[in-house]
Design a protein around this motif. Structure first.
Motif, PDB file in Angstrom:
ATOM      1  N   ASP A  53      29.529 -86.655 -12.855  1.00 11.85           N
ATOM      2  CA  ASP A  53      30.041 -85.366 -12.410  1.00 11.85           C
ATOM      3  C   ASP A  53      31.300 -84.923 -13.149  1.00 11.85           C
ATOM      4  N   LYS A  54      31.976 -85.859 -13.833  1.00 13.02           N
ATOM      5  CA  LYS A  54      33.221 -85.496 -14.524  1.00 13.02           C
ATOM      6  C   LYS A  54      33.501 -86.505 -15.628  1.00 13.02           C
ATOM      7  N   PRO A  55      34.302 -86.130 -16.623  1.00 13.21           N
ATOM      8  CA  PRO A  55      34.656 -87.070 -17.685  1.00 13.21           C
ATOM      9  C   PRO A  55      35.563 -88.179 -17.122  1.00 13.21           C
ATOM     10  N   GLN A  56      34.973 -89.314 -16.919  1.00  8.63           N
ATOM     11  CA  GLN A  56      35.703 -90.380 -16.234  1.00  8.63           C
ATOM     12  C   GLN A  56      35.136 -91.737 -16.645  1.00  8.63           C
ATOM     13  N   LEU A  57      36.014 -92.716 -16.868  1.00 11.78           N
ATOM     14  CA  LEU A  57      35.617 -94.089 -17.171  1.00 11.78           C
ATOM     15  C   LEU A  57      36.091 -94.975 -16.034  1.00 11.78           C
ATOM     16  N   ARG A  58      35.133 -95.686 -15.415  1.00 10.77           N
ATOM     17  CA  ARG A  58      35.447 -96.535 -14.269  1.00 10.77           C
ATOM     18  C   ARG A  58      35.272 -98.014 -14.637  1.00 10.77           C
ATOM     19  N   PHE A  59      35.965 -98.871 -13.885  1.00 11.86           N
ATOM     20  CA  PHE A  59      35.929-100.314 -14.166  1.00 11.86           C
ATOM     21  C   PHE A  59      35.931-101.100 -12.865  1.00 11.86           C
ATOM     22  N   GLN A  60      35.044-102.127 -12.814  1.00 14.66           N
ATOM     23  CA  GLN A  60      35.006-103.069 -11.684  1.00 14.66           C
ATOM     24  C   GLN A  60      35.285-104.465 -12.227  1.00 14.66           C
ATOM     25  N   GLU A  61      36.416-105.037 -11.871  1.00 16.12           N
ATOM     26  CA  GLU A  61      36.873-106.284 -12.494  1.00 16.12           C
ATOM     27  C   GLU A  61      35.983-107.472 -12.173  1.00 16.12           C
ATOM     28  N   ASP A  62      35.479-107.549 -10.956  1.00 19.37           N
ATOM     29  CA  ASP A  62      34.656-108.695 -10.585  1.00 19.37           C
ATOM     30  C   ASP A  62      33.422-108.831 -11.475  1.00 19.37           C
ATOM     31  N   ALA A  63      32.904-107.723 -11.977  1.00 16.84           N
ATOM     32  CA  ALA A  63      31.685-107.753 -12.785  1.00 16.84           C
ATOM     33  C   ALA A  63      31.943-108.004 -14.263  1.00 16.84           C
ATOM     34  N   CYS A  64      33.189-108.004 -14.694  1.00 12.17           N
ATOM     35  CA  CYS A  64      33.490-108.126 -16.124  1.00 12.17           C
ATOM     36  C   CYS A  64      33.321-109.563 -16.589  1.00 12.17           C
ATOM     37  N   LEU A  65      32.538-109.747 -17.663  1.00 14.91           N
ATOM     38  CA  LEU A  65      32.281-111.067 -18.235  1.00 14.91           C
ATOM     39  C   LEU A  65      33.208-111.399 -19.393  1.00 14.91           C
ATOM     40  N   GLN A  66      34.032-110.445 -19.805  1.00 12.28           N
ATOM     41  CA  GLN A  66      34.894-110.634 -20.974  1.00 12.28           C
ATOM     42  C   GLN A  66      34.048-110.954 -22.217  1.00 12.28           C
ATOM     43  N   CYS A  67      32.883-110.328 -22.302  1.00 11.08           N
ATOM     44  CA  CYS A  67      31.997-110.583 -23.441  1.00 11.08           C
ATOM     45  C   CYS A  67      32.498-109.925 -24.713  1.00 11.08           C
ATOM     46  N   GLY A  68      33.317-108.884 -24.580  1.00 15.25           N
ATOM     47  CA  GLY A  68      33.891-108.244 -25.753  1.00 15.25           C
ATOM     48  C   GLY A  68      33.076-107.131 -26.356  1.00 15.25           C
ATOM     49  N   LEU A  69      31.921-106.797 -25.789  1.00 12.49           N
ATOM     50  CA  LEU A  69      31.109-105.718 -26.359  1.00 12.49           C
ATOM     51  C   LEU A  69      31.845-104.382 -26.347  1.00 12.49           C
TER      52      LEU A  69
END
Length: 658
Positions: free
Chosen positions: A531-547
């Motif tokens: 609905d809008k220009p926005q970047l969201r982040f959920q820390e628990d799901a982050c694998l630190q894969c670096g992609l």
């Protein structure tokens, strides 16, 4: 009905309190025998025949199984309490430890998953003629042998051709027992005809398939971690005993064998790469045998080559590679019931000693037989894959109530895999507030050094927290760390580089909200807002894969390995957002205002296609309006000009009058 526990003080060399053990274990105990495996074997047979029993002796398990077969009874469970508890200079009660050892032994592992490996006895022998040819002659009656020599052999003296002989240089080799493939350069096929057999002209790229490789070259091995490559036998050609041992082992490798499926792999969870961009390579970097290879956006694990070290499962951030022999849930259960049994039996602060089935078991036995043995509060846990006991298992063991975790390494341990896991587990535990020094790596040179390392003052006891982790190692780690932290949730704390937990830090000034990171994130830790220009982040799901950091065209993303135990880690936060741009035709919101304006500024009047034209208007339109404008514009590919006037009868009449 609970089984009966048969006790034996092994020729009065250990002191066993039957009543204390009975109270600790809840099992009915026999009287303390002195020599169940020798002078009292008749009574042992009667007890085994009378019903289900547990024999508190691990050394003579083969004898008691044979005794059970003789009396028609099922094999008894044999548990070693002598080397692991009874033979110890520690004067404290051994009953809590014995209770823990019995609890571990009674938890049956899940059925092992296996597949069949077929070897028809096709053996390839490599080396110089002086050693390879006599060895081939010895094996020719048992196997189908082919020799590929690295030198010119002497004229043959044998009158019977028992095997093929060729010459060549090895270019590459792959596979395992029953499925080897070797490529040769300068390959000269042997020609057996004539009084002195010769060789054909050399060719490159010749391939050979075989079931067994006997490498007598004396040079570098063909495979990494070659001792773990089934079917590949390597011996020093200058050591006759080593060659004879290799010949004996090769002769046994004919038939159908069951090989365990060590790793369960779920391709959809793998975060190796997306859209040709490389992300996580943890398993590829660690696999000692080379069983793991890239395969598109995922990786592929060759079960024939996999030796079951468990390193890939320990470091896999997503759970795509999971150790299945046994699964993580079984190891979690072992530490839980062992700690609970120890405390229920009156113990206070148990310590866990994790060791393998080869070196570690022998070190413990020698320490008990020749030295001080293990302290009464040290509970040994034998695992098949030491590298598979990773940071998740260590954290769960601490949460279950073990005061310390000691990893007993051997000369063949995968230190490259174990050391980072210990470092990560120690950082997780220390950040949760339990203090440093809880997790150690032991590498003693002899059994006395092992005892010396264990007879030390332990850190204060930890209060066990009832947790029930399932098979997901990632969730188990967070659950255990939160249990260790207690009611006071710590602020997010840093972890060593490469940890699979952490945050994404964004340079908002550099980010253009192109959202390429969100489109490639394998776990949807980074997402957009439709609905809008926005970047969201959920820390628990982050694998630190670096992609995300790899794909970002503005280099606006950096990774921050850390552990956030707060509930906020499960919620989405906005990393960056901007005002959308309204379409100049219909007013619909689309794109990012700053990006659209920046593109227009760079192109208008400065590019041939955007000079003296209305093309910049297209940039300011939404997708639908842009299509309509191009379709109806004069530059549209299908535009044919104005439709000609339709001529009527009146037109002809008017022309005639004029």
């Amino acid at each position: 009905m609970a089984p009966r526990l048969l006790l034996c003080d092994c020729e009065k060399t250990q002191t066993l309190d039957a009543k204390a053990i009975e109270r600790a274990t809840g099992l009915a105990c026999s009287r303390v025998h002195t020599s169940l495996c020798a002078t009292e074997r008749g009574e042992a047979a009667q007890l085994i025949a009378s019903g289900e029993v547990i024999v508190a002796c691990g050394q003579e398990h083969a004898f008691f199984e044979a005794l059970a077969e003789a009396v028609g009874a099922p094999d008894p469970l044999c548990v070693d309490i002598r080397d692991r508890a009874g033979w110890s200079k520690d004067r404290a009660s051994k009953a809590p430890k014995i209770a823990a050892l019995l609890a571990i032994a009674r938890l049956a592992p899940p059925p092992e998953k296996t597949f069949d490996v077929v070897s028809e006895g096709l053996c390839l022998i490599l080396g110089e003629s002086a050693v390879a040819l006599p060895t081939a002659a010895r094996l020719a009656d048992a196997l189908s042998v082919t020799c590929v020599l690295s030198d010119a052999p002497e004229p043959p003296t044998a009158t019977r051709r028992a095997f093929d002989t060729h010459r060549g240089r090895i270019r590459s080799a792959s596979g395992a027992l029953g499925a080897f493939s070797v490529t040769f350069d300068g390959f000269e096929e042997g020609r057996p005809g004539g009084r002195e057999p010769g060789f054909a002209p050399p060719t490159d790229g010749a391939e050979s398939e075989c079931d067994i490789i006997l490498d007598l070259r004396g040079g570098p091995p063909l495979f990494p971690a070659y001792e773990k490559r089934e079917g590949y036998l390597r011996a020093d050609p200058g050591d006759p005993n080593a060659v004879a041992r290799a010949v004996f082992d090769a002769a046994q490798m004919v038939g159908t064998f069951e090989k365990p499926l060590h790793i369960a792999f779920t391709e959809s969870l793998c975060a190796h790469s997306r859209a040709g961009q490389t992300g996580c390579t943890r398993c590829l970097d660690l696999c000692p045998t080379g069983a793991i290879a890239p395969d598109g956006d995922s990786v592929r694990i060759d079960p024939l080559i996999c030796a079951g070290c468990g390193a890939c499962a320990a470091v896999c951030p997503s759970g795509a590679a999971a150790h299945d022999n046994p699964p993580a849930a079984h190891v979690f259960a072992l530490t839980r019931i062992a700690a609970a049994a120890y405390r229920d039996a009156g113990g206070d602060a148990p310590r866990l000693l994790v060791h393998d089935s080869a070196h570690g078991r022998e070190m413990i036995s020698l320490a008990a037989r020749c030295g001080r043995g293990l302290p009464a509060d040290v509970v040994p846990l034998e695992v098949e894959a030491l590298a598979g006991f990773g940071h998740a298992e260590m954290l769960v063991a601490l949460a279950n109530g073990f005061t310390t975790i000691d990893m007993l390494l051997g000369p063949k341990a995968d230190r490259q895999a174990i050391e980072p896991q210990i470092e990560l587990a120690a950082a997780l535990a220390n950040g949760a507030g339990v203090g440093a020094g809880r997790i150690r790596m032991l590498d003693p040179v002899d059994p006395d050094a092992l005892s010396d390392a264990l007879y030390v003052t332990a850190p204060p006891a930890l209060k066990p927290t009832p947790i029930l982790p399932l098979d997901a190692r990632r969730a188990a780690t967070r659950l255990a760390a939160k249990a260790l932290a207690g009611e006071d949730t710590p602020a997010p704390y840093d972890l060593p580089g490469g940890a699979p937990y952490g945050a994404v830090l964004l340079n908002q000034d550099a980010c253009t909200l192109c959202l390429s990171c969100a489109s490639l994130c394998p776990t949807a830790a980074l997402t957009d807002n439709p609905d809008k220009p926005q970047l969201r982040f959920q820390e628990d799901a982050c694998l630190q894969c670096g992609l995300c950091a790899t794909i970002c065209p503005e280099n606006a993303i950096t990774l921050a390995p850390r552990m956030n135990l707060a509930d906020a880690a499960f919620s989405q936060i906005v990393l960056h957002e901007e005002e959308p741009y309204p379409c100049i035709e219909c007013g619909a919101l689309f794109g990012v205002r700053s990006t659209v304006e920046r593109i227009v500024e760079k192109l208008e009047g400065k590019h041939s296609m955007f000079t003296n034209s209305d093309n910049t208007r297209l940039i300011r339109m939404c997708d639908d309006c842009r299509v309509k404008a191009q379709y109806h514009g004069e530059s549209a590919p299908l535009f044919g000009g104005d439709r000609p006037h339709v001529r009527t009868t009146q037109d002809y009449l008017d022309e005639r009058k004029s």
